[in-house]
Design a protein around this motif. Structure first.
Motif, mmCIF file in Angstrom:
data_model
loop_
_atom_site.group_PDB
_atom_site.id
_atom_site.type_symbol
_atom_site.label_atom_id
_atom_site.label_comp_id
_atom_site.label_asym_id
_atom_site.label_seq_id
_atom_site.Cartn_x
_atom_site.Cartn_y
_atom_site.Cartn_z
ATOM 1 N N GLN A 156 53.440 2.456 8.141
ATOM 2 C CA GLN A 156 53.228 1.871 6.814
ATOM 3 C C GLN A 156 53.147 0.373 6.850
ATOM 4 O OE1 GLN A 156 52.865 2.207 3.667
ATOM 5 N NE2 GLN A 156 54.023 0.668 2.702
ATOM 6 N N HIS A 157 52.854 -0.209 5.767
ATOM 7 C CA HIS A 157 52.189 -1.463 5.623
ATOM 8 C C HIS A 157 52.321 -1.947 4.206
ATOM 9 C CE1 HIS A 157 50.374 2.384 5.765
ATOM 10 N NE2 HIS A 157 50.021 2.106 4.539
ATOM 11 N N SER A 158 52.308 -3.219 4.066
ATOM 12 C CA SER A 158 52.251 -3.816 2.743
ATOM 13 C C SER A 158 51.647 -5.197 2.883
ATOM 14 C CB SER A 158 53.648 -3.946 2.122
ATOM 15 O OG SER A 158 54.208 -2.689 1.850
ATOM 16 N N VAL A 159 50.942 -5.628 1.853
ATOM 17 C CA VAL A 159 50.310 -6.936 1.928
ATOM 18 C C VAL A 159 51.363 -8.024 1.754
ATOM 19 C CG1 VAL A 159 49.801 -6.976 -0.525
ATOM 20 C CG2 VAL A 159 48.433 -8.350 1.018
ATOM 21 N N ASP A 160 51.238 -9.106 2.543
ATOM 22 C CA ASP A 160 52.166 -10.222 2.417
ATOM 23 C C ASP A 160 51.835 -11.034 1.170
ATOM 24 O OD1 ASP A 160 53.511 -9.633 4.706
ATOM 25 O OD2 ASP A 160 52.240 -10.887 5.974
ATOM 26 N N ILE A 161 52.832 -11.688 0.634
ATOM 27 C CA ILE A 161 52.640 -12.566 -0.509
ATOM 28 C C ILE A 161 53.115 -13.956 -0.118
ATOM 29 C CG2 ILE A 161 52.910 -10.735 -2.203
ATOM 30 C CD1 ILE A 161 55.776 -11.612 -2.598
ATOM 31 N N PRO A 162 52.705 -14.991 -0.824
ATOM 32 C CA PRO A 162 53.145 -16.337 -0.465
ATOM 33 C C PRO A 162 54.660 -16.396 -0.354
ATOM 34 C CG PRO A 162 51.453 -16.432 -2.152
ATOM 35 C CD PRO A 162 51.785 -14.986 -1.964
ATOM 36 N N HIS A 163 55.139 -17.061 0.696
ATOM 37 C CA HIS A 163 56.562 -17.032 1.023
ATOM 38 C C HIS A 163 57.343 -18.079 0.238
ATOM 39 C CE1 HIS A 163 60.247 -16.733 3.204
ATOM 40 N NE2 HIS A 163 60.162 -17.968 3.639
ATOM 41 N N HIS A 164 58.525 -17.653 -0.230
ATOM 42 C CA HIS A 164 59.474 -18.608 -0.752
ATOM 43 C C HIS A 164 60.853 -18.001 -0.599
ATOM 44 C CE1 HIS A 164 58.802 -15.942 -4.237
ATOM 45 N NE2 HIS A 164 60.056 -16.204 -4.522
ATOM 46 N N ARG A 165 61.872 -18.774 -0.799
ATOM 47 C CA ARG A 165 63.238 -18.280 -0.649
ATOM 48 C C ARG A 165 63.543 -17.237 -1.718
ATOM 49 N NH1 ARG A 165 65.292 -18.712 4.225
ATOM 50 N NH2 ARG A 165 64.794 -20.733 5.109
ATOM 51 N N HIS A 166 64.071 -16.082 -1.276
ATOM 52 C CA HIS A 166 64.377 -15.006 -2.202
ATOM 53 C C HIS A 166 65.747 -15.228 -2.834
ATOM 54 C CE1 HIS A 166 60.976 -12.625 -0.829
ATOM 55 N NE2 HIS A 166 61.303 -12.990 0.388
ATOM 56 N N THR A 167 65.849 -14.908 -4.100
ATOM 57 C CA THR A 167 67.152 -14.927 -4.749
ATOM 58 C C THR A 167 67.895 -13.663 -4.371
ATOM 59 O OG1 THR A 167 66.221 -13.842 -6.683
ATOM 60 C CG2 THR A 167 66.288 -16.271 -6.686
ATOM 61 N N SER A 279 58.567 -2.710 10.011
ATOM 62 C CA SER A 279 57.940 -3.466 11.098
ATOM 63 C C SER A 279 56.554 -3.970 10.720
ATOM 64 C CB SER A 279 57.829 -2.596 12.360
ATOM 65 O OG SER A 279 57.137 -1.388 12.081
ATOM 66 N N SER A 280 55.938 -3.384 9.705
ATOM 67 C CA SER A 280 54.598 -3.813 9.304
ATOM 68 C C SER A 280 54.626 -5.030 8.395
ATOM 69 C CB SER A 280 53.880 -2.669 8.595
ATOM 70 O OG SER A 280 54.494 -2.397 7.353
ATOM 71 N N ILE A 281 55.818 -5.443 8.001
ATOM 72 C CA ILE A 281 55.978 -6.559 7.066
ATOM 73 C C ILE A 281 56.268 -7.838 7.842
ATOM 74 C CG2 ILE A 281 57.403 -7.446 5.176
ATOM 75 C CD1 ILE A 281 57.926 -4.521 4.399
ATOM 76 N N PHE A 328 55.587 -10.598 16.545
ATOM 77 C CA PHE A 328 54.834 -10.019 15.432
ATOM 78 C C PHE A 328 53.350 -10.060 15.781
ATOM 79 C CE2 PHE A 328 53.202 -10.444 10.891
ATOM 80 C CZ PHE A 328 53.467 -9.129 10.560
ATOM 81 N N TYR A 329 52.688 -8.888 15.759
ATOM 82 C CA TYR A 329 51.330 -8.768 16.267
ATOM 83 C C TYR A 329 50.434 -8.050 15.260
ATOM 84 C CZ TYR A 329 53.742 -9.451 20.781
ATOM 85 O OH TYR A 329 54.523 -9.931 21.816
ATOM 86 N N THR A 330 49.133 -8.211 15.442
ATOM 87 C CA THR A 330 48.166 -7.419 14.706
ATOM 88 C C THR A 330 47.382 -6.571 15.688
ATOM 89 O OG1 THR A 330 46.317 -7.440 13.147
ATOM 90 C CG2 THR A 330 46.418 -9.260 14.716
ATOM 91 N N ARG A 331 47.164 -5.323 15.320
ATOM 92 C CA ARG A 331 46.405 -4.406 16.165
ATOM 93 C C ARG A 331 44.910 -4.630 15.964
ATOM 94 N NH1 ARG A 331 50.207 -1.264 13.341
ATOM 95 N NH2 ARG A 331 52.009 -0.595 14.590
ATOM 96 N N THR A 335 46.022 -3.746 11.256
ATOM 97 C CA THR A 335 47.392 -3.465 10.846
ATOM 98 C C THR A 335 48.363 -4.253 11.722
ATOM 99 O OG1 THR A 335 47.542 -1.531 12.299
ATOM 100 C CG2 THR A 335 46.751 -1.166 10.036
ATOM 101 N N CYS A 336 49.578 -4.453 11.232
ATOM 102 C CA CYS A 336 50.522 -5.356 11.899
ATOM 103 C C CYS A 336 51.817 -4.640 12.277
ATOM 104 C CB CYS A 336 50.846 -6.543 10.988
ATOM 105 S SG CYS A 336 49.412 -7.551 10.555
ATOM 106 N N VAL A 337 52.545 -5.233 13.241
ATOM 107 C CA VAL A 337 53.794 -4.627 13.693
ATOM 108 C C VAL A 337 54.733 -5.698 14.241
ATOM 109 C CG1 VAL A 337 52.812 -4.100 15.979
ATOM 110 C CG2 VAL A 337 54.836 -2.854 15.176
ATOM 111 N N TYR A 338 56.013 -5.562 13.875
ATOM 112 C CA TYR A 338 57.072 -6.438 14.372
ATOM 113 C C TYR A 338 58.039 -5.610 15.212
ATOM 114 C CZ TYR A 338 60.843 -9.866 14.475
ATOM 115 O OH TYR A 338 61.812 -10.741 14.896
#
Length: 393
Positions: A156-167, A279-281, A328-331, A335-338
């Motif tokens: 599984q997989h999910s699209v990344d979003i712009p990063h910021h510090r999470h509350t 791992s896909s995130i 962290f790699y992309t196939r 798709t990506c994997v950590y």
């Protein structure tokens, strides 16, 4: 039942004895990863397809470190990495369009490793029967290991979003009282609202965990939610002949999206299952994802996790130029994997306010007996619980 007919009474007795030993320290639940085929004589290495609980030599560790260092020495330029985020849904939809439901097999190991998925009212003898069936299957002369179902390196997989510090989503949820949450569960209308035991699988893919669970919770007071980033994957689950909306609700969901709502209220889940999903995130987004998911667990609820470990065979096989960031790699399909360490897993869940029940590094030796090649597999397997709030007394 065919496996039971294929083994001797003596072998079956050994299985039951070993299962009993594994359960003693955990109130009837296995405390160690599945697998009891231990390589004690190096001359026997090519007698089976997989060996369990393999200890690495210092040479093995150094060779793995060097290979990972080599294949990550050239990283994809930052200005080219964005497409793996913004077009993630397209990559995964294409993956499922190509492979349909033929890429994975149903996870027969699921309930042996994660008996927490079984609702409390499930009869104990059925649990024992399932465990004996699966243990005896491991003893068959073929020597095949159920963990081979996982070797492909996709999920599984999910699209990344712009990063910021999470509350701290977890702490915000923890502040609510149990009484308030019970009121919400009683007055809200949502799928599975009348169930007393609720499971969420994050990243359900083609349903290889979904349908073993669905077929096990029928005629119980349990309900399964399953979500995936890929609309194609969710469509495959919903059109499967075993899909039953009286015990299961499948939906498209991006666990990375901070404002996306689930079809159930906070503190309503007994179990969250994430198998080869996190791992896909992107590692910078992981903490926020686990924080938010944890808010949906009841106090005492369990987060079950299995994923890729550092220096697994699939990491060392990457060619140079496929690395996005450290480990962290992309196939080739986008798709990506950590690849996790034990310490990273512990920090990830502990920082979300969960307490450790199990955190294991599962090392296996996969053998190609035809080519006389041995390869190291590494998986992480963990269980974390949401603690009960302190008593007010």
């Amino acid at each position: 039942m065919h496996s039971l007919r294929s083994v001797s009474a003596a072998s079956l007795a050994k299985v039951i004895s070993r299962l009993s030993t594994r359960q003693k320290s955990t109130g009837g639940r296995p405390s160690a990863p599945l697998g009891s085929r231990i390589l004690t004589n190096p001359d026997d290495i090519f007698k089976h397809n997989m060996w369990d609980h393999v200890q690495w030599t210092e040479e093995d560790k150094e060779n793995a470190r060097q290979k990972a260092q080599e294949n990550s020495s050239v990283q994809i330029p930052l200005n080219e990495q964005g497409k793996f985020d913004t077009e993630a849904d397209r990559y995964w939809d294409k993956f499922y369009e190509m492979h349909q439901n033929k890429f994975f097999k149903d996870r027969k190991w699921l309930f042996l490793e994660f008996p927490e998925l079984l609702p409390p009212d499930r009869k104990s003898q059925e649990t024992t029967k399932r465990q004996v069936d699966q243990q005896t299957e491991i003893l068959l002369p073929s020597g095949s290991s159920i963990i081979q179902h996982l070797e492909s390196g996709h999920h599984q997989h999910s699209v990344d979003i712009p990063h910021h510090r999470h509350t701290s989503d977890y702490q915000a949820c923890l502040g609510g009282s149990l009484e308030q949450n019970e009121d919400v569960l009683q007055t809200s209308s949502f799928p599975g609202q009348h169930a007393s035991f609720r499971i969420l699988e994050v990243g359900c893919g083609a349903g290889n965990s979904v349908f073993p669970i669905v077929n096990s919770i029928k005629e119980t007071d349990a309900f399964l939610y399953c979500c995936d980033f890929s609309s194609r994957a969710v469509q495959m689950v919903k059109t499967h002949p075993d899909y039953d909306d009286s015990v299961c609700h499948s939906f498209v969901h991006d666990v990375r999206e901070e404002t996306a709502s689930f079809p159930f209220p906070p503190q309503s889940l007994d179990v969250i299952l994430a198998v080869f999903v996190l791992s896909s995130i992107h590692p910078e987004r992981l903490q926020g994802v686990v924080n938010r998911l944890s808010t949906y667990l009841k106090h005492g609820g369990i987060f079950l996790f299995r994923d890729y470990g550092r220096y697994d065979l699939s990491q060392l096989r990457f060619k140079n130029g496929r690395c996005l960031s450290e480990n962290f790699y992309t196939r080739g399909d986008g798709t990506c994997v950590y690849f996790f360490t034990k310490e990273e897993v512990h920090d990830l869940f502990s920082n979300a306010g969960l307490e450790e029940l199990q955190n294991l590094e599962d090392r296996r030796l996969k053998v190609n007996r035809g080519k006389k090649v041995a390869m190291h597999r590494v998986w992480m397997q963990s269980k974390y619980r949401k603690p009960h709030p302190p008593s007010s007394s």
